[in-house]
Each structure stands twice: as structure tokens, then as C-alpha cells.
Design a protein around this motif. Structure first.
Motif, PDB file in Angstrom:
ATOM      1  N   ALA A 259      35.359  36.547  44.326  1.00  0.00           N
ATOM      2  CA  ALA A 259      36.151  37.662  43.800  1.00  0.00           C
ATOM      3  C   ALA A 259      37.141  37.206  42.736  1.00  0.00           C
ATOM      4  CB  ALA A 259      36.887  38.366  44.938  1.00  0.00           C
ATOM      5  N   ASP A 260      37.699  35.991  42.907  1.00  0.00           N
ATOM      6  CA  ASP A 260      38.678  35.518  41.939  1.00  0.00           C
ATOM      7  C   ASP A 260      38.044  34.954  40.675  1.00  0.00           C
ATOM      8  OD1 ASP A 260      37.625  33.221  42.966  1.00  0.00           O
ATOM      9  OD2 ASP A 260      39.519  32.333  43.606  1.00  0.00           O
ATOM     10  N   ARG A 261      36.728  35.149  40.547  1.00  0.00           N
ATOM     11  CA  ARG A 261      36.028  34.795  39.306  1.00  0.00           C
ATOM     12  C   ARG A 261      35.509  36.055  38.614  1.00  0.00           C
ATOM     13  NH1 ARG A 261      36.567  29.943  37.273  1.00  0.00           N
ATOM     14  NH2 ARG A 261      34.389  29.841  36.594  1.00  0.00           N
ATOM     15  N   ILE A 262      36.100  37.194  38.966  1.00  0.00           N
ATOM     16  CA  ILE A 262      35.755  38.470  38.345  1.00  0.00           C
ATOM     17  C   ILE A 262      37.011  39.023  37.679  1.00  0.00           C
ATOM     18  CG2 ILE A 262      34.966  40.840  38.712  1.00  0.00           C
ATOM     19  CD1 ILE A 262      33.374  39.848  41.092  1.00  0.00           C
ATOM     20  N   VAL A 263      36.936  39.251  36.378  1.00  0.00           N
ATOM     21  CA  VAL A 263      38.056  39.809  35.624  1.00  0.00           C
ATOM     22  C   VAL A 263      37.800  41.295  35.410  1.00  0.00           C
ATOM     23  CG1 VAL A 263      39.403  39.726  33.506  1.00  0.00           C
ATOM     24  CG2 VAL A 263      38.462  37.616  34.467  1.00  0.00           C
ATOM     25  N   VAL A 264      38.691  42.122  35.917  1.00  0.00           N
ATOM     26  CA  VAL A 264      38.563  43.578  35.788  1.00  0.00           C
ATOM     27  C   VAL A 264      39.487  44.050  34.680  1.00  0.00           C
ATOM     28  CG1 VAL A 264      38.878  45.792  36.937  1.00  0.00           C
ATOM     29  CG2 VAL A 264      37.954  43.851  38.216  1.00  0.00           C
ATOM     30  N   ILE A 265      38.929  44.778  33.709  1.00  0.00           N
ATOM     31  CA  ILE A 265      39.711  45.353  32.616  1.00  0.00           C
ATOM     32  C   ILE A 265      39.716  46.864  32.770  1.00  0.00           C
ATOM     33  CG2 ILE A 265      39.955  45.606  30.125  1.00  0.00           C
ATOM     34  CD1 ILE A 265      38.432  43.020  29.760  1.00  0.00           C
TER      35      ILE A 265
ATOM     36  N   ASP B 204      43.016  47.834  26.951  1.00  0.00           N
ATOM     37  CA  ASP B 204      41.903  48.564  26.365  1.00  0.00           C
ATOM     38  C   ASP B 204      40.718  47.616  26.201  1.00  0.00           C
ATOM     39  OD1 ASP B 204      40.174  50.172  24.984  1.00  0.00           O
ATOM     40  OD2 ASP B 204      41.449  50.408  23.211  1.00  0.00           O
ATOM     41  N   ALA B 205      39.598  47.945  26.852  1.00  0.00           N
ATOM     42  CA  ALA B 205      38.429  47.061  26.806  1.00  0.00           C
ATOM     43  C   ALA B 205      37.768  47.052  25.432  1.00  0.00           C
ATOM     44  CB  ALA B 205      37.410  47.478  27.864  1.00  0.00           C
TER      45      ALA B 205
ATOM     46  N   GLU C 148      39.740  43.656  20.778  1.00  0.00           N
ATOM     47  CA  GLU C 148      39.376  42.241  20.693  1.00  0.00           C
ATOM     48  C   GLU C 148      40.407  41.367  21.400  1.00  0.00           C
ATOM     49  OE1 GLU C 148      38.405  40.602  16.942  1.00  0.00           O
ATOM     50  OE2 GLU C 148      37.055  42.243  16.349  1.00  0.00           O
ATOM     51  N   GLU C 149      41.674  41.740  21.282  1.00  0.00           N
ATOM     52  CA  GLU C 149      42.739  40.951  21.912  1.00  0.00           C
ATOM     53  C   GLU C 149      42.567  40.926  23.429  1.00  0.00           C
ATOM     54  OE1 GLU C 149      47.637  40.903  22.325  1.00  0.00           O
ATOM     55  OE2 GLU C 149      46.621  42.500  21.217  1.00  0.00           O
ATOM     56  N   THR C 150      42.273  42.097  24.010  1.00  0.00           N
ATOM     57  CA  THR C 150      42.106  42.169  25.463  1.00  0.00           C
ATOM     58  C   THR C 150      40.889  41.380  25.911  1.00  0.00           C
ATOM     59  OG1 THR C 150      43.103  44.380  25.467  1.00  0.00           O
ATOM     60  CG2 THR C 150      41.851  43.736  27.416  1.00  0.00           C
TER      61      THR C 150
END
Length: 361
Positions: free
Chosen positions: A170-176, A197-198, A201-203
Motif C-alpha cells: 500500500a505504501d508503494r501506491i501514490v494516490v492523486i 491536479d492530476a 505536470e508539477e503534480t
């Protein structure tokens, strides 16, 4: 080729089960920009100081100037400022009971409140940003081969659950996501939450999409999803992109934008419902097959040395339903004739590994 009308993404119907470890928020910002936040707080401070000046002006007879004995408006302005910011210098003092009560029960709380505003602003605009940037840089150094999930609505939530159920940490999943509530739910569940904001580019750069194993795009709107695909593909030509597209006419556009695989939940749901009309068990079996917690699982793996040279039917690891070999798809009907070659990709239906509990249909 038309795009679908904007549809607001819904809040997840339920919360993920919190993990024992406290979740991490990779980046959290206020709903207002730092400039607007600062402007609002300056306005509040000015209003409070103006209130103190007005109170002292109307009760100026209760004040005494130790130098000339008279109280003018500049004296009131000076006394209000030093009283709000400090405890005064003793050159102007309250002498009446009313003035002293006002200073004790009105001005002192305002002074404390203004100092809280100063300290809170300093923390949010300076200290917190430094801390967040430090945490961000530490987490980014560990992000490699991770999964980026753009959109944490209902479909994104299910995708995250299934990804963890299939063995991805779970700690290898980045949720935006743009919703702070959803990001907090994701962080409490053990994921790395990135508020933003997905399509930016910065995000996406902060999420290290260039080092990601895959990017799952499930924003709830086809136009936003396609824009995210284009941005991710611009940042990384190699990262695998899996996209959730609702309208069938937008599937081709998503593929042209750079998606490696497009999933259309309405289309899949239509297939399952059509199967359910004439069968009792086909649809539950297919749902069970797609779930990591089902009685049977569908896996994809490279042919092992022991598999090479055998027919699809002779492989005993499970039921080989399809083989992908050098750009060709070998159907199940060829299972008694096709000989497995090195580097073939096998699609296998097999029971769950021992120790895994199967959920009922």
C-alpha cells in the motif's frame, strides 16, 4: 469524435480499512492560495487593531499620558498598537476602572489572538512548507516501481484495494486527487496521498511518474482522463498507462493519447448483465475471476523453463486459456496443438495460493 459531458466525480461510498501505520500526506495545501490566505489574515489583524483603536478612542478619558497629560488621536493610535503587540511602555496608562477592565478582558484576548494568527501564518507559510518539502524529497527517493493512481473515486478505490490484494504494498501506491477528504482517506489506508491536479505536470512530477511501474487514470471524466494520459505520456514514454473511459467513442481517443490499456466499466458491465440473462453462474464466476480474493484467479506470467516445449493443455500450473507469443494471441482452442515457446506470456486460471482466503460470490 465527441467527448462526454463533464460529470462530477463522486466521493467514495465507503472508507478503506485503516492500516496500523499512520498514513502519510505527501503534499497538503489549504483550499486558498498562500497569497489569499495571507491577505485574509492581514485583513483580520487590521480589523482587530481598528476595533481596539475605536474602543480606546471612545474611552480616552480613562487613559493618562505621563508626559503631557492629554490624550490625542495619535496617542490612542500609539497606545493601541503597543498594547496589542506588547504590554506597553508605561508612558500611557489606563487609570480608570473601565479602561483597565477593557484592557484586561477585551484587548488582552485580542492580543493573544493576533499572536496566534502571526504564529500560525509563519508555520503554514514557512515552517510547514519546509517540512513538507523535506518529507516530499525523502519519499521521492524511495519511489521506484510504484503505482500512481490518478483519481480516488469509487473505481479508483476498488482499483487500489485490488492492487493491494494482488500483493502490491500500500505504501508503494501514490494516490492523486483534488479532494482533501479523499486524500485523507487514502493516507489513512496506508497509501501515499498527493493533493493536487492530476493534469498538472508539477503534480505528476512530484509523484515520480517517470519511475512508476504503472499509472492508473480514473478521474471520473473522459476529457480529464485523456488530458492526464497526454501529460503522463509527455513526461514518460515508457510508463504503462491504464485508463478508465466511460464513453465508447472516447476509447480510441484514449488509445491515441498514449494509453496502453483502456478499460470501459459500462461496457464490461453490459457484457456481464447480458450473460446473466441466459445463465445463472457465468456472471458470478467472471466477477470472481476478476477479483483477487475470489475462488479462482487469472494470472499472467512468462513461460518458465519447465513450460517450454509443452502444449497449453500439458501445463499443470492451472488452465492456460490464452498465450501471447511474438505479437500473436493463441486462443484456447489451440491448447492441444500449440507448443509453448520461450518468452511466451501465459494467461492461467488457477486456485488462489495457499493461505489466501477466498471470498464468497
Amino acid at each position: 469524435m465527441s467527448m462526454q459531458k463533464p460529470v462530477e466525480q463522486r466521493t467514495p461510498a465507503r472508507r478503506l480499512k485503516p492500516s496500523p501505520r499512520k498514513g502519510r500526506l505527501l503534499h497538503v495545501r489549504s483550499g486558498l492560495s498562500p497569497e489569499k490566505t495571507l491577505l485574509v489574515r492581514i485583513t483580520i489583524v487590521i480589523a482587530l487593531i481598528a476595533l481596539v483603536i475605536a474602543v480606546f478612542w471612545f474611552d480616552r478619558d480613562g487613559l493618562k499620558d505621563q508626559i503631557d497629560g492629554s490624550i490625542s488621536f495619535p496617542d490612542v493610535l500609539y497606545f493601541a498598537m503597543i498594547t496589542v503587540t506588547t504590554v506597553g511602555y508605561g508612558d500611557i496608562v489606563p487609570v480608570s476602572q473601565t479602561a483597565r477592565l477593557i484592557d484586561a478582558f477585551a484587548v488582552t484576548p485580542i492580543r493573544v489572538f493576533i499572536w496566534f494568527i502571526f504564529l500560525g501564518t509563519a508555520y503554514e507559510l514557512v515552517v510547514q512548507r519546509i517540512v513538507e518539502e523535506f518529507r516530499l524529497s525523502r519519499i521521492q527517493k524511495q519511489l521506484h516501481g510504484h503505482i500512481v493512481l490518478c483519481g480516488f473515486g469509487h473505481s479508483g478505490l476498488i482499483a487500489a484495494q485490488e492492487t493491494v490484494a494482488k500483493g502490491h504494498p500500500a505504501d508503494r501506491i501514490v494516490v492523486i486527487d483534488g479532494s482533501e477528504d479523499r486524500i485523507q482517506v487514502a493516507a489513512d489506508a496506508g497509501f501515499i496521498g498527493l493533493l493536487g491536479d492530476a493534469t498538472s505536470e508539477e503534480t505528476l512530477t512530484k509523484a515520480c511518474v517517470g519511475q512508476a511501474k504503472a499509472v492508473i487514470v480514473s478521474t471520473g471524466r473522459d476529457d480529464t482522463t485523456i488530458l492526464v494520459i497526454l501529460t503522463v505520456r509527455h513526461l514518460s514514454a515508457a510508463t504503462k498507462i491504464v485508463a478508465n473511459i466511460k464513453q465508447e467513442e472516447n476509447i480510441k481517443l484514449a488509445n491515441l493519447s498514449g494509453a496502453d490499456l483502456v478499460v470501459s466499466p459500462p461496457k464490461i458491465g453490459g457484457y456481464l448483465m447480458a450473460d446473466a440473462v441466459d445463465s445463472q453462474h457465468a456472471t458470478p464466476f467472471l466477477c470472481d475471476l476478476m477479483s483477487a480474493g475470489g475462488r479462482m484467479v487469472l494470472t499472467e506470467r512468462r513461460a518458465e523453463p519447465d513450460d517450454v516445449g509443452k502444449t497449453m493443455a500439458e501445463i499443470d500450473a492451472g488452465v492456460v486459456v490464452q498465450v501471447h507469443s511474438h505479437g500473436r494471441n493463441i486462443a484456447f482452442t489451440e491448447r492441444n496443438r500449440y507448443i509453448v515457446q520461450p518468452n511466451d506470456l501465459l494467461l492461467i486460471i488457477s486456485p488462489p495460493q495457499s493461505g489466501e482466503e477466498a471470498e464468497p460470490w
